[in-house]
Design a protein around this motif. Structure first.
Motif, PDB file in Angstrom:
ATOM      1  N   GLY A 118       0.704  -1.307  -0.200  1.00 44.25           N
ATOM      2  CA  GLY A 118       0.172  -0.453   0.021  1.00 44.25           C
ATOM      3  C   GLY A 118       0.796   1.554  -0.263  1.00 44.25           C
ATOM      4  N   GLY A 119       1.805   1.285   0.625  1.00 43.80           N
ATOM      5  CA  GLY A 119       3.166   2.565   1.413  1.00 43.80           C
ATOM      6  C   GLY A 119       3.604   2.383  -0.473  1.00 43.80           C
ATOM      7  N   ALA A 170       1.079   4.295  -2.953  1.00 44.63           N
ATOM      8  CA  ALA A 170       1.009   5.996  -2.604  1.00 44.63           C
ATOM      9  C   ALA A 170       2.232   6.297  -3.093  1.00 44.63           C
ATOM     10  CB  ALA A 170       0.252   5.976  -1.268  1.00 44.63           C
ATOM     11  N   GLN A 174     -19.039  13.574  -3.824  1.00 40.11           N
ATOM     12  CA  GLN A 174     -17.450  12.960  -3.651  1.00 40.11           C
ATOM     13  C   GLN A 174     -17.853  12.189  -4.990  1.00 40.11           C
ATOM     14  OE1 GLN A 174     -16.139  10.134  -0.695  1.00 40.11           O
ATOM     15  NE2 GLN A 174     -13.787  10.528  -1.321  1.00 40.11           N
ATOM     16  N   SER A 201     -15.861   6.999  -9.074  1.00 43.51           N
ATOM     17  CA  SER A 201     -15.121   6.293 -10.518  1.00 43.51           C
ATOM     18  C   SER A 201     -15.274   5.027 -10.868  1.00 43.51           C
ATOM     19  CB  SER A 201     -14.434   6.687 -11.123  1.00 43.51           C
ATOM     20  OG  SER A 201     -13.601   6.028 -11.808  1.00 43.51           O
ATOM     21  N   ARG A 251     -14.702   0.654 -12.356  1.00 47.32           N
ATOM     22  CA  ARG A 251     -13.070   0.171 -11.900  1.00 47.32           C
ATOM     23  C   ARG A 251     -12.642   0.542 -13.636  1.00 47.32           C
ATOM     24  NH1 ARG A 251     -13.240  -3.603  -7.764  1.00 47.32           N
ATOM     25  NH2 ARG A 251     -12.474  -1.854  -7.246  1.00 47.32           N
ATOM     26  N   TYR A 305      -4.117   7.507  -9.887  1.00 49.52           N
ATOM     27  CA  TYR A 305      -5.181   7.685  -8.785  1.00 49.52           C
ATOM     28  C   TYR A 305      -6.330   7.020  -9.188  1.00 49.52           C
ATOM     29  CZ  TYR A 305      -7.283  10.160  -4.323  1.00 49.52           C
ATOM     30  OH  TYR A 305      -8.029  10.760  -3.896  1.00 49.52           O
ATOM     31  N   TYR A 353      -8.080   4.627  -5.748  1.00 51.99           N
ATOM     32  CA  TYR A 353      -9.032   4.980  -4.919  1.00 51.99           C
ATOM     33  C   TYR A 353     -10.042   4.942  -5.155  1.00 51.99           C
ATOM     34  CZ  TYR A 353      -4.394   5.725  -3.020  1.00 51.99           C
ATOM     35  OH  TYR A 353      -3.140   5.498  -2.646  1.00 51.99           O
ATOM     36  N   GLU A 354     -10.806   4.874  -6.648  1.00 53.05           N
ATOM     37  CA  GLU A 354     -11.631   5.225  -7.553  1.00 53.05           C
ATOM     38  C   GLU A 354     -12.774   6.721  -7.193  1.00 53.05           C
ATOM     39  OE1 GLU A 354     -12.764   0.663  -7.356  1.00 53.05           O
ATOM     40  OE2 GLU A 354     -11.811   0.756  -9.002  1.00 53.05           O
ATOM     41  N   LYS A 364     -12.885  15.018  -6.148  1.00 54.16           N
ATOM     42  CA  LYS A 364     -13.186  15.600  -5.336  1.00 54.16           C
ATOM     43  C   LYS A 364     -13.115  16.693  -5.169  1.00 54.16           C
ATOM     44  CE  LYS A 364     -15.444  16.431  -1.179  1.00 54.16           C
ATOM     45  NZ  LYS A 364     -15.587  16.731   0.668  1.00 54.16           N
ATOM     46  N   ASP A 390     -11.530  19.194  -3.835  1.00 54.77           N
ATOM     47  CA  ASP A 390     -10.469  19.608  -3.017  1.00 54.77           C
ATOM     48  C   ASP A 390      -9.495  18.266  -3.163  1.00 54.77           C
ATOM     49  OD1 ASP A 390     -12.366  18.124  -1.318  1.00 54.77           O
ATOM     50  OD2 ASP A 390     -12.316  19.534   0.450  1.00 54.77           O
ATOM     51  N   LEU A 435      -4.844  17.827   0.448  1.00 61.10           N
ATOM     52  CA  LEU A 435      -3.736  16.595   1.427  1.00 61.10           C
ATOM     53  C   LEU A 435      -2.487  15.782   0.413  1.00 61.10           C
ATOM     54  CD1 LEU A 435      -4.061  16.032   4.211  1.00 61.10           C
ATOM     55  CD2 LEU A 435      -4.924  14.174   3.955  1.00 61.10           C
ATOM     56  N   LEU A 436      -3.354  15.740  -1.104  1.00 59.75           N
ATOM     57  CA  LEU A 436      -2.162  14.772  -1.005  1.00 59.75           C
ATOM     58  C   LEU A 436      -1.357  15.712  -2.456  1.00 59.75           C
ATOM     59  CD1 LEU A 436      -2.591  11.981  -3.541  1.00 59.75           C
ATOM     60  CD2 LEU A 436      -2.169  13.870  -4.759  1.00 59.75           C
TER      61      LEU A 436
END
Lengths: 392, 319
Positions: free
Chosen positions: B15-16, B19, B143, B146, B148, B233, B237-238, B241, B243, B247-248
């Motif tokens: 996962g790390g 991302a 939000q 999407s 898949r 992305y 994460y499908e 939004k 904003d 954070l990204l």
């Protein structure tokens, strides 16, 4: 230019209101608050009609309007006019609106305010002016302990939801290991704690994690859930968060029963999670939403609502309708002043669409019912009351 | 706690890295613009957001759902091209509207920074209030999910860690794009211009480098990389939004600093390092501590290597 005009309009309106008020005092029949022999009363419905949380407020407002329309069709002695007051979800805006409602429109009773923060600000003013209110959706527990004599609500308070949902899951699914997941907000954390505590007391093994609702990558939390191997997962938070978590949990191959609270009872949960992933999910809410229920009273209401508004009644729609009917039945029974309506509300006892409408001494609804819903392959359906329903 | 960490180590690492690959691609845009203009392009997170919506638009328009095999590769390539064009184009427009007028008048870097923040808000609100509702028929603040388009098939397992198709696609795509960009900057004429400008803008002008073209190319390349990141992305994460970039963007900027701002290979390293740190930290101390751990490590690294792991070197090293 515009502000000036508005201000002038406001002065003119205030002037008219004063003269109307004087006329009413002089025994006429113009003003809403009326008095003996009035032929039309104004009642208000208040909440966030245009702000960010309007999705929670428009259904009850529409439900209330439907109730008023049905009432007026019966050609009653005293007709009722419903006026909408928009707070945009802000307490200070709610105070402005309620002052206007009392002074200018002379409302006889109020449906709302929709949120607890607004209720805390508005109700002291309603008490001073002796105007009864029935809220369809403000669920904070402290509201019922404020000693307000003119306040009522037709939903259970926040204390009821967590324990009742936990009991429902314990009864129907008998989990041994439960994972409590929440966003980091007050609402989600509080609800997860309440569900977790109830289950822990019954000997269920509990693990928990709190996730930043904004974070996109939650793989570490999913890994944690996976290694704990729970047979039940509760997620506290709003649908965009709980939906996103649900998607990633299901994608990781975890099929355990997944549950969430009233913040997630929305078809948008399915949007966020995906149809395939939104499966084996239980939702709880103090609200009763018909969805595609075939129960007679729910279907009648849902059809009438759809005919008028061209959309299905969502959250707090039935409660808005019932709140309005509580007031309308008081008027139908001959109450023409705020004080009389409040007296009649104390004795109210009728079968509403959402539940039996009967108030306690402090204005709380007599029975604190929580309803459970199930999501199967993206379809939400009503299971029934949490203490009786079965999980098919 | 330690046992738990070990149990989840594999899954957290996968996962790390996933991302981290996305952080790295977004970090490239920050790093390149900083290298050339010494400007932190705060609106870069919105360039990324525009990419996610461009890709989502195509996915919905063509009614793409769960393609497999070659069809999936085709879909991915098409989405990447569209998002690169959208994000790259938006980045060039952004430079034209928000930075060039300031640069021409010799405004201070601080003014450009404020202009960047302004542009960032402008683009967010533009999507929230004007674009999303009519195009996607959903409230602008919502939000939006999407369908898949990256497969979830398990390719192989190490212990009980499953490596799924989309993990591999994302990491491999990020590394390929990284190599392409690296080669562009080292081997082409434009790349030489970029490096020259980064090293010494005035001398570069004297040597016949057209600064305006170089700056535009820098924004275009950085934006295009954000476009690739946006598609990956959306595949992972499908949802998106208005904003989503905020954070990204902060994380990607951090990755750029961690690796050494201005350094392309540093961005890749920083991205992977941050992605892994976050997940490992979250496994060890709980998700509430995720960012605290990641940023504490960042501070410690910067104490010992103030210019980041690989140092600031768009101009110097071979990259």
């Amino acid at each position: 230019m515009r502000p000036k005009l508005v201000r002038l309009g406001g002065i003119a309106a205030a002037g008219m209101a004063i003269s109307l008020g004087l006329a009413a005092c002089g025994g006429g029949s113009g003003g809403g608050k009326g008095g003996e022999g009035a032929t039309e009363l104004t009642i208000g419905v208040m909440g966030d009609l245009t702000g960010p949380d309007r999705a929670l407020v428009i259904p009850p407002a529409n439900g209330a309007e439907l109730a008023v329309e049905e009432y007026n069709k019966k050609n009653p002695k005293v007709k009722v006019k419903l006026k909408r007051y928009d707070t945009q979800g802000k307490a200070e805006q709610a105070v402005n609106q309620v002052n206007q409602a009392i002074k200018k429109d002379k409302i006889a009773a109020l449906i709302g305010p929709a949120f607890s923060s607004e209720s805390r600000a508005v109700n002291p003013i309603l008490q001073t002016n002796k105007i009864p209110s029935v809220t369809p959706s403000a669920t904070a527990t402290d509201l019922g302990k404020s000693g307000w004599k003119y306040w009522h609500r037709v939903v259970a308070n926040d204390d009821a939801q967590g324990p009742q949902l936990a009991e429902f899951v314990l009864r129907t699914a008998q989990p041994k290991k439960a994972f409590m997941l929440s966003d980091q907000g007050e609402y989600g954390v509080g609800l997860a704690k309440s569900v977790g505590d109830t289950m822990k007391a019954k000997g269920v093994q509990i693990a928990e994690d709190k996730v930043d609702a904004q974070a996109s990558d939650v793989s570490s939390t999913v890994a944690k859930i996976k290694s704990f191997q729970p047979d039940f997962i509760f997620a506290g938070g709003y649908y965009s968060f709980t939906g996103k978590m649900l998607k990633q949990i299901r994608d990781a191959g975890i099929t355990a029963l997944y549950a969430s609270g009233d913040g997630s009872v929305d078809p948008a949960l399915v949007d966020a999670a995906g149809k395939e992933q939104a499966d084996n999910v239980v939702l709880s809410c103090a609200c009763k939403i018909p969805f595609k229920s075939t129960a007679t009273e729910l279907k009648t209401f849902a059809d009438a609502y759809k005919a008028k508004w061209n959309t299905d009644p969502l959250i707090y729609g039935t409660e808005g309708y019932d709140a309005a009917n509580a007031i309308l039945k008081a008027i139908e029974a001959g109450a023409t002043t705020s004080e009389q309506i409040n007296e009649k509300l104390k004795a109210t006892d009728f079968a509403g669409v959402s539940k039996q409408i009967k108030f306690q001494e402090n204005g709380e609804i007599a029975t604190s019912l929580i309803y459970v819903y199930k999501v199967t392959k993206g379809e939400i359906s009503l299971l029934g009351e949490a203490d009786k329903a079965a999980l098919q | 706690m330690f046992q738990e960490f070990l149990n989840q180590f594999g899954t957290n690492t996968v996962g790390g890295l996933t991302a981290g690959a996305i952080y790295a691609l977004v970090a490239l845009g920050y790093t390149m613009v900083y290298g050339v203009l010494r400007l932190i392009n705060f609106a870069h997170s919105e360039i990324f957001m525009i990419g996610t919506f461009a890709a989502l638009f195509v996915v919905l328009q063509f009614g793409i759902t769960a393609p497999t095999g070659l069809a999936m590769v085709g879909v991915l390539v098409m989405l990447i091209l569209v998002a690169m064009a959208a994000s790259g184009g938006a980045a060039v427009l952004l430079e034209l509207a928000a930075y060039r007028p300031l640069r021409k008048r010799g405004a201070s870097r601080l003014a450009a920074l404020i202009s960047a923040i302004g542009a960032s808000f402008f683009l967010q609100e533009l999507f929230k209030l004007v674009i999303i509702q009519p195009v996607f028929d959903k409230p602008g603040g919502n939000q939006i999910g999407s369908p898949r388009f990256l497969g979830r098939e398990t390719l192989f397992s190490i212990g009980d860690t499953k490596v799924q198709l989309y993990h591999v696609i994302i990491v491999v795509s990020a590394i390929i794009m990284m190599i392409v960009l690296d080669q562009t900057v080292t081997r082409t004429k434009i790349g030489r211009g970029i490096r020259a400008t980064a090293q010494d803008p005035e001398t570069a002008v004297l040597m016949g480098v057209n600064i305006d073209v170089i700056v535009r190319m820098t924004f275009l390349l950085g934006g295009a990389m954000a476009g690739v990141a946006a598609v990956l992305y959306l595949g992972a994460y499908e949802n998106t939004k208005f904003d989503i970039g905020f954070l990204l963007g902060v994380k990607a900027f951090t990755a750029a600093v961690l690796g050494g701002i201005g350094n392309l290979r540093g961005a890749l390293l920083g991205g992977f390092a941050l992605g892994l740190l976050e997940n490992w930290g979250a496994a060890f101390f709980g998700s509430t501590w995720r960012d605290v751990i990641a940023f504490t490590v960042l501070v410690i690294i910067l104490m010992f290597r103030p210019t980041g792991i690989l140092g600031e070197s768009l101009q110097r090293a071979r990259a």
